[in-house]
Design a protein around this motif. Structure first.
Motif, PDB file in Angstrom:
ATOM      1  N   LEU A   1       0.848  -1.176   0.000  1.00 41.91           N
ATOM      2  CA  LEU A   1       0.000   0.000   0.000  1.00 41.91           C
ATOM      3  C   LEU A   1       0.887   1.230   0.000  1.00 41.91           C
ATOM      4  O   LEU A   1       1.920   1.265   0.669  1.00 41.91           O
ATOM      5  N   SER A   2       0.481   2.246  -0.738  1.00 42.14           N
ATOM      6  CA  SER A   2       1.281   3.464  -0.813  1.00 42.14           C
ATOM      7  C   SER A   2       1.169   4.253   0.488  1.00 42.14           C
ATOM      8  O   SER A   2       0.067   4.429   1.017  1.00 42.14           O
ATOM      9  N   PRO A   3       2.307   4.747   1.023  1.00 41.98           N
ATOM     10  CA  PRO A   3       2.273   5.546   2.255  1.00 41.98           C
ATOM     11  C   PRO A   3       1.802   6.975   2.025  1.00 41.98           C
ATOM     12  O   PRO A   3       1.571   7.706   2.981  1.00 41.98           O
ATOM     13  N   VAL A   4       1.675   7.390   0.778  1.00 45.19           N
ATOM     14  CA  VAL A   4       1.188   8.730   0.451  1.00 45.19           C
ATOM     15  C   VAL A   4       0.035   8.613  -0.541  1.00 45.19           C
ATOM     16  O   VAL A   4      -0.207   7.545  -1.107  1.00 45.19           O
ATOM     17  N   SER A   5      -0.655   9.706  -0.743  1.00 44.55           N
ATOM     18  CA  SER A   5      -1.804   9.724  -1.646  1.00 44.55           C
ATOM     19  C   SER A   5      -1.422   9.263  -3.052  1.00 44.55           C
ATOM     20  O   SER A   5      -0.510   9.811  -3.670  1.00 44.55           O
ATOM     21  N   THR A   6      -2.110   8.243  -3.534  1.00 40.80           N
ATOM     22  CA  THR A   6      -1.841   7.736  -4.882  1.00 40.80           C
ATOM     23  C   THR A   6      -2.107   8.807  -5.931  1.00 40.80           C
ATOM     24  O   THR A   6      -1.340   8.965  -6.891  1.00 40.80           O
ATOM     25  N   GLY A   7      -3.192   9.558  -5.761  1.00 43.37           N
ATOM     26  CA  GLY A   7      -3.524  10.600  -6.713  1.00 43.37           C
ATOM     27  C   GLY A   7      -2.435  11.650  -6.831  1.00 43.37           C
ATOM     28  O   GLY A   7      -2.076  12.074  -7.942  1.00 43.37           O
ATOM     29  N   LYS A   8      -1.874  12.068  -5.702  1.00 34.72           N
ATOM     30  CA  LYS A   8      -0.813  13.085  -5.716  1.00 34.72           C
ATOM     31  C   LYS A   8       0.467  12.530  -6.337  1.00 34.72           C
ATOM     32  O   LYS A   8       1.164  13.218  -7.076  1.00 34.72           O
ATOM     33  N   ARG A   9       0.778  11.264  -6.031  1.00 32.37           N
ATOM     34  CA  ARG A   9       1.972  10.636  -6.612  1.00 32.37           C
ATOM     35  C   ARG A   9       1.832  10.550  -8.125  1.00 32.37           C
ATOM     36  O   ARG A   9       2.755  10.881  -8.860  1.00 32.37           O
ATOM     37  N   TRP A  10       0.702  10.057  -8.567  1.00 30.44           N
ATOM     38  CA  TRP A  10       0.494   9.899 -10.008  1.00 30.44           C
ATOM     39  C   TRP A  10       0.515  11.239 -10.724  1.00 30.44           C
ATOM     40  O   TRP A  10       1.043  11.344 -11.833  1.00 30.44           O
ATOM     41  N   LEU A  11      -0.076  12.258 -10.105  1.00 31.04           N
ATOM     42  CA  LEU A  11      -0.071  13.579 -10.723  1.00 31.04           C
ATOM     43  C   LEU A  11       1.356  14.058 -10.948  1.00 31.04           C
ATOM     44  O   LEU A  11       1.706  14.535 -12.036  1.00 31.04           O
ATOM     45  N   SER A  12       2.198  13.912  -9.929  1.00 30.73           N
ATOM     46  CA  SER A  12       3.596  14.343 -10.045  1.00 30.73           C
ATOM     47  C   SER A  12       4.383  13.461 -10.989  1.00 30.73           C
ATOM     48  O   SER A  12       5.118  13.944 -11.857  1.00 30.73           O
ATOM     49  N   ASN A  13       4.248  12.145 -10.836  1.00 32.35           N
ATOM     50  CA  ASN A  13       5.027  11.215 -11.663  1.00 32.35           C
ATOM     51  C   ASN A  13       4.683  11.337 -13.148  1.00 32.35           C
ATOM     52  O   ASN A  13       5.571  11.381 -14.005  1.00 32.35           O
ATOM     53  N   PHE A  14       3.400  11.406 -13.455  1.00 32.97           N
ATOM     54  CA  PHE A  14       3.012  11.498 -14.872  1.00 32.97           C
ATOM     55  C   PHE A  14       3.248  12.895 -15.428  1.00 32.97           C
ATOM     56  O   PHE A  14       3.445  13.053 -16.644  1.00 32.97           O
TER      57      PHE A  14
END
Length: 265
Positions: A30-43
């Motif tokens: 499980l991700s320790p941080v918000s998946t939505g925020k990670r994906w926004l930054s990564n993509f």
């Protein structure tokens, strides 16, 4: 050139979709941080990197290869070798090149400041395989362009290499866990998720190991292979200790500025 673009884009989106679906149905962690925020930054980094690459080489590496061939530039242009031999050798050489480029980005402090954007991710999934600072994208592209001109690499080899590089990076960063026997079998040839997770460990010795992106042979051949993490696969702490908060390891602005800032206290 149009076919080349669509083949690369189609394979990229196809592998990304498959691995993201696999992760959603059977995630390893499980991700320790918000998946939505990670994906926004990564993509967002993916899009910025694509823009940088397009500005540097508007028509892509394949065009550089065509230019080299048309002007008899590079090693293969002066050897009477069939495509059946030059293409696989070129793909192998490029895979080895990326391995050493990766090691160099860990070894040289200036390059590590850029590459740590990738390692600061506190979680691993398919998006992490695409999370690189635009400066790193530019430097890597310059290295590959130089290699294309030096070798006079066939266009087909470039296409195969770029498809494999993107697909393998997405695959081995994915948030899945293969059965142990299957993982051991596959890593005899390619880099698996369990093998690459060791590379994303917070333990420095483990971070400085398992540099391969596609073939596992380079780590074994050049002495950088670690079979298992000190605390086992389940116990690996991912990311970088100094970037422990979402403000430092997930925010897009923080990631873009990371190479230019000192480590947080």
């Amino acid at each position: 050139m149009i076919n080349d673009t669509w083949i690369r884009l189609g394979s990229f989106l196809g592998v990304l979709a498959i691995m993201m679906l696999w992760e959603s149905f059977k995630p390893n962690r499980l991700s320790p941080v918000s998946t939505g925020k990670r994906w926004l930054s990564n993509f967002s980094l993916v899009l910025l990197g694509a823009v940088v690459a397009r500005l540097m080489v508007p028509t892509g590496l394949a065009a550089v290869a065509i230019y080299a061939q048309n002007n008899q530039i590079g090693l293969w242009s002066h050897l009477s070798v069939s495509l059946w031999l030059s293409v696989p050798i070129s793909v192998l050489l490029f895979d080895c090149l990326i391995y050493w480029q990766h090691r160099l980005f860990h070894r040289v402090p200036m390059f590590w400041r850029i590459h740590r954007v990738h390692h600061a991710d506190p979680h691993l999934d398919a998006s992490t395989g695409l999370r690189f600072h635009p400066i790193e994208i530019a430097l890597s592209l310059a290295v590959k362009m130089a290699a294309v001109l030096l070798l006079g690499v066939p266009v087909l080899a470039i296409l195969i290499f770029e498809v494999l590089l993107n697909a393998s990076s997405i695959f081995n960063h994915s948030n899945i866990k293969l059965p142990i026997k299957l993982d051991k079998l596959l890593r005899m040839f390619i880099v698996t998720q369990a093998m690459h997770r060791i590379h994303h460990s917070q333990v420095v010795r483990e971070t400085d190991s398992n540099f391969g992106f596609n073939l596992s042979i380079w780590d074994k051949l050049f002495g950088s292979y670690i079979d298992e993490a000190k605390d086992s696969d389940a116990g690996i702490k991912l990311g970088l200790k100094e970037y422990s908060s979402p403000q430092t390891n997930t925010s897009l602005m923080a990631l873009l500025l990371m190479p230019f800032r000192k480590k947080p206290n």
